[in-house]
Design a protein around this motif. Structure first.
Motif, PDB file in Angstrom:
ATOM      1  N   THR A 105      -9.886   5.934   0.317  1.00 44.57           N
ATOM      2  CA  THR A 105     -10.017   4.933  -0.724  1.00 44.57           C
ATOM      3  C   THR A 105      -8.693   4.822  -1.449  1.00 44.57           C
ATOM      4  N   LEU A 163      -9.407  -0.553  -1.922  1.00 41.88           N
ATOM      5  CA  LEU A 163      -9.556  -0.680  -0.479  1.00 41.88           C
ATOM      6  C   LEU A 163     -10.202   0.588   0.040  1.00 41.88           C
ATOM      7  N   VAL A 219      -4.484   1.595   7.361  1.00 41.36           N
ATOM      8  CA  VAL A 219      -4.085   1.706   5.954  1.00 41.36           C
ATOM      9  C   VAL A 219      -2.644   2.167   5.833  1.00 41.36           C
ATOM     10  N   ALA A 232     -11.298   2.334   3.624  1.00 41.55           N
ATOM     11  CA  ALA A 232     -11.083   2.236   5.065  1.00 41.55           C
ATOM     12  C   ALA A 232     -11.871   3.337   5.762  1.00 41.55           C
ATOM     13  N   SER A 247      -9.136   3.640  11.233  1.00 42.50           N
ATOM     14  CA  SER A 247      -8.947   3.100   9.884  1.00 42.50           C
ATOM     15  C   SER A 247      -7.748   3.699   9.175  1.00 42.50           C
ATOM     16  N   THR A 269     -12.517  -3.962  -1.189  1.00 38.93           N
ATOM     17  CA  THR A 269     -12.348  -4.479   0.164  1.00 38.93           C
ATOM     18  C   THR A 269     -12.656  -3.353   1.135  1.00 38.93           C
ATOM     19  N   LEU A 278       0.792  -1.222   0.000  1.00 33.45           N
ATOM     20  CA  LEU A 278       0.000   0.000   0.000  1.00 33.45           C
ATOM     21  C   LEU A 278       0.828   1.277   0.000  1.00 33.45           C
ATOM     22  N   SER A 320     -14.803  -8.495   1.656  1.00 40.91           N
ATOM     23  CA  SER A 320     -14.633  -8.299   0.222  1.00 40.91           C
ATOM     24  C   SER A 320     -16.006  -8.152  -0.432  1.00 40.91           C
ATOM     25  N   ASN A 341     -16.638  -5.558   7.637  1.00 45.84           N
ATOM     26  CA  ASN A 341     -15.326  -5.850   7.048  1.00 45.84           C
ATOM     27  C   ASN A 341     -15.455  -6.983   6.048  1.00 45.84           C
ATOM     28  N   SER A 391      -0.174  -0.824   7.030  1.00 41.81           N
ATOM     29  CA  SER A 391      -0.312  -2.177   6.463  1.00 41.81           C
ATOM     30  C   SER A 391       0.677  -2.377   5.339  1.00 41.81           C
ATOM     31  N   PHE A 431     -12.544  -2.054   5.002  1.00 40.59           N
ATOM     32  CA  PHE A 431     -11.977  -2.212   6.337  1.00 40.59           C
ATOM     33  C   PHE A 431     -12.669  -1.214   7.250  1.00 40.59           C
TER      34      PHE A 431
END
Length: 141
Positions: free
Chosen positions: A18, A27, A138, A29, A134, A127, A3, A113, A111, A141, A129
């Motif tokens: 995003t 993703l 992100v 979050a 949050s 996805t 990421l 997919s 949470n 990670s 999260f």
């Protein structure tokens, strides 16, 4: 998924952060109890008001089904209990090919997919999260 290089691709939205990777995986979050916007657009950006699109979580849970104006918020049955009364589409954006949805009052159980499906045409993955912090998730990670 790496990421760090994706930070330059991030889009800050009202629903959190995003991110998209080089393969187009998205993703989103958000903090718990906030709203999340899950993006999805028909590839040609054509008017989709008379089309079908279906959002599923983890491949099987019904999140939001739109079929030529009929959907879970106006009488259609079949939506998973977890999402009842919390998922909305952007009616005015359908003419631009936008099939994005908003999940309100997010919960940790959200949470997972999500898949946006235009039957026999295209699918896209998002996805989600949901967590107490949050942005920290992100960024680390």
């Amino acid at each position: 998924m790496e990421l760090v290089p994706l930070l330059c691709l991030s889009l800050l939205t009202l629903s959190g952060s995003t991110f998209a990777d080089e393969n187009g995986a998205v993703l989103v979050a958000v903090e718990e109890k906030s709203d999340a916007i899950l993006p999805c657009s028909f590839s040609s950006k054509k008017n989709i008001t008379s089309m079908v699109f279906d959002w599923k979580k983890d491949g099987h849970m019904e999140v939001f089904l739109y079929d030529s104006g009929t959907h879970y918020n106006n009488g259609r049955a079949g939506q998973d209990e977890q999402f009842k009364g919390r998922v909305f589409h952007f009616k005015d954006e359908l003419k631009n090919g936008n099939a994005s949805i908003k999940i309100t009052n997010t919960k940790m159980a959200d949470n997972g997919s999500y898949t946006c499906i235009f039957p026999n045409q295209q699918t896209s993955q998002v996805t989600l999260f949901v967590g107490p912090d949050s942005e920290r998730f992100v960024l680390t990670s």
